[in-house]
Scaffold this active site. Structure first.
Site, PDB file in Angstrom:
ATOM      1  N   SER A  88       0.762  -1.215   0.017  1.00 38.51           N
ATOM      2  CA  SER A  88      -0.119  -0.101  -0.032  1.00 38.51           C
ATOM      3  C   SER A  88       0.889   1.272  -0.072  1.00 38.51           C
ATOM      4  O   SER A  88       1.900   1.228  -0.804  1.00 38.51           O
ATOM      5  CB  SER A  88      -1.179   0.041   1.192  1.00 38.51           C
ATOM      6  N   ASP A 212      -9.987  -5.898  -4.164  1.00 40.90           N
ATOM      7  CA  ASP A 212      -9.526  -4.673  -3.259  1.00 40.90           C
ATOM      8  C   ASP A 212     -10.504  -3.781  -3.166  1.00 40.90           C
ATOM      9  O   ASP A 212     -10.954  -3.110  -4.266  1.00 40.90           O
ATOM     10  CB  ASP A 212      -8.370  -4.125  -3.802  1.00 40.90           C
ATOM     11  N   HIS A 240      -7.514  -5.973  -0.135  1.00 45.06           N
ATOM     12  CA  HIS A 240      -6.271  -5.065   0.324  1.00 45.06           C
ATOM     13  C   HIS A 240      -5.043  -5.705   0.943  1.00 45.06           C
ATOM     14  O   HIS A 240      -3.885  -5.210   0.555  1.00 45.06           O
ATOM     15  CB  HIS A 240      -6.836  -3.760   0.535  1.00 45.06           C
TER      16      HIS A 240
END
Ligand SMILES: CC[C@H]1c2cc3[nH]c4c(c3C)C(=O)[C@H](C(=O)OC)c4c3nc(cc4[nH]c(cc(n2)[C@@H]1C)c(C(C)=O)c4C)[C@@H](C)[C@@H]3CCC(=O)O
EC number: 3.1.1.82
Length: 263
Positions: A88, A212, A240
């Site tokens: 991320s 996600d 995610h």
């Protein structure tokens, strides 16, 4: 390929960097799988994350946030290279480390991550957050209500949907106890890097998370189009947080990715 018999230096060494609010803890399944297969696997807490003792509301710049990763890299023995994996917004930390410690890194892996070419700017349409405006975030005003916010944390009722929709419930429960506010001011410094042709020579892998709800797969496609990696993998069943939802597939992809390296 994992545990070598040529001494410590020949062992393939993965270093994992978490995303916003997470910590070294989120990689526990991956580091266990990799260690059992004979690899070396280290996960790091950035400043103010996990069990790092700094209050995240006091972390104001991106270098300060990334310092534990920089220390780890500068303490590596000479000629020891690592595979750096970022999740991320942790992808921003990975790119920064790649530019500063290019000769210590044999491959970078971006997992559902911020992957912006040094010297370019991320446009809000390509990689920056879209859910930022929704009311899913709690803002923390560590310097008083009359000052700008210092931290940001996803509200508990939205975490299962946005972070962990495909993940085991016990991981969600544990994560909810461990998440800490992300240092807003420090993250603002991500992706502000000068062009770096040497860093660009390091093999780069992108791993896309197809289920996600936070970082939309179509937005991940645009990140990949803008700065194409040398290898692309797709985790079809992942939310995610692939480290919770599909750890064994992620493990297999990491092992496959490094098998292309000439070590
Ligand atoms: C908006 C404030 C600040 C920021 C915070 C932030 N970014 C992410 C989170 C938080 C609190 C997440 O929870 C998520 C994550 O790391 O999950 C583990 C975040 C993402 N950020 C991304 C890209 C991205 N964010 C920023 C900037 C900020 N993030 C603010 C300073 C940038 C830049 C440099 O402008 C970029 C490229 C994604 C990789 C993820 C997913 C979020 C999303 O897609 O909406």
């Amino acid at each position: 390929m994992g545990g070598g018999d040529g001494g410590e230096d020949s062992v393939v060494h993965f270093v994992f960097v978490h995303g916003a609010s997470h910590g070294a803890w989120c990689w526990y399944k991956l580091t266990t799988l990799l260690a059992a297969a004979g690899f070396k696997a280290t996960s790091v807490d950035l400043t103010g994350a996990g069990i790092n003792l700094t209050d995240s509301n006091t972390v104001v710049d991106f270098d300060q946030y990334n310092r534990p990763l920089f220390s780890l890299l500068s303490d590596l023995p000479p000629h020891h290279k690592i595979i750096l994996v970022g999740h991320s917004i942790g992808g921003g930390s990975v790119t920064e480390a790649l530019c500063k410690f290019t000769d210590k890194i044999s491959m970078v892996v971006y997992l559902a991550a911020d992957m912006v070419q040094p010297g370019s700017t991320s446009s809000p349409h390509d990689s920056a957050m879209t859910v930022g405006e929704e009311d899913i975030w709690e803002l923390i005003y560590g310097e008083g209500a009359d000052k700008p916010p210092t931290g940001m944390l996803m509200k508990e009722e939205f975490r299962r949907h946005y972070y962990y929709s495909q993940s085991p419930l016990e991981d969600v429960t544990l994560a909810c106890k461990l998440l800490r506010p992300a240092p807003l001011r420090a993250l603002n410094g991500a992706d502000k890097l000068a062009p770096n042709p040497e860093a660009e020579k390091v093999p780069r892998v992108y791993i896309k998370t197809a289920k996600d709800n936070l970082f939309d797969p179509l937005r991940q496609d645009r990140v990949v189009e803008k700065w194409p990696p040398s290898q692309l993998y797709i985790l079809e069943e992942s939310d995610h947080s692939a480290f919770f939802s599909v750890p064994t597939t992620l493990f297999a992809y990491l092992v496959r990715a490094v098998s292309f390296l000439q070590l």
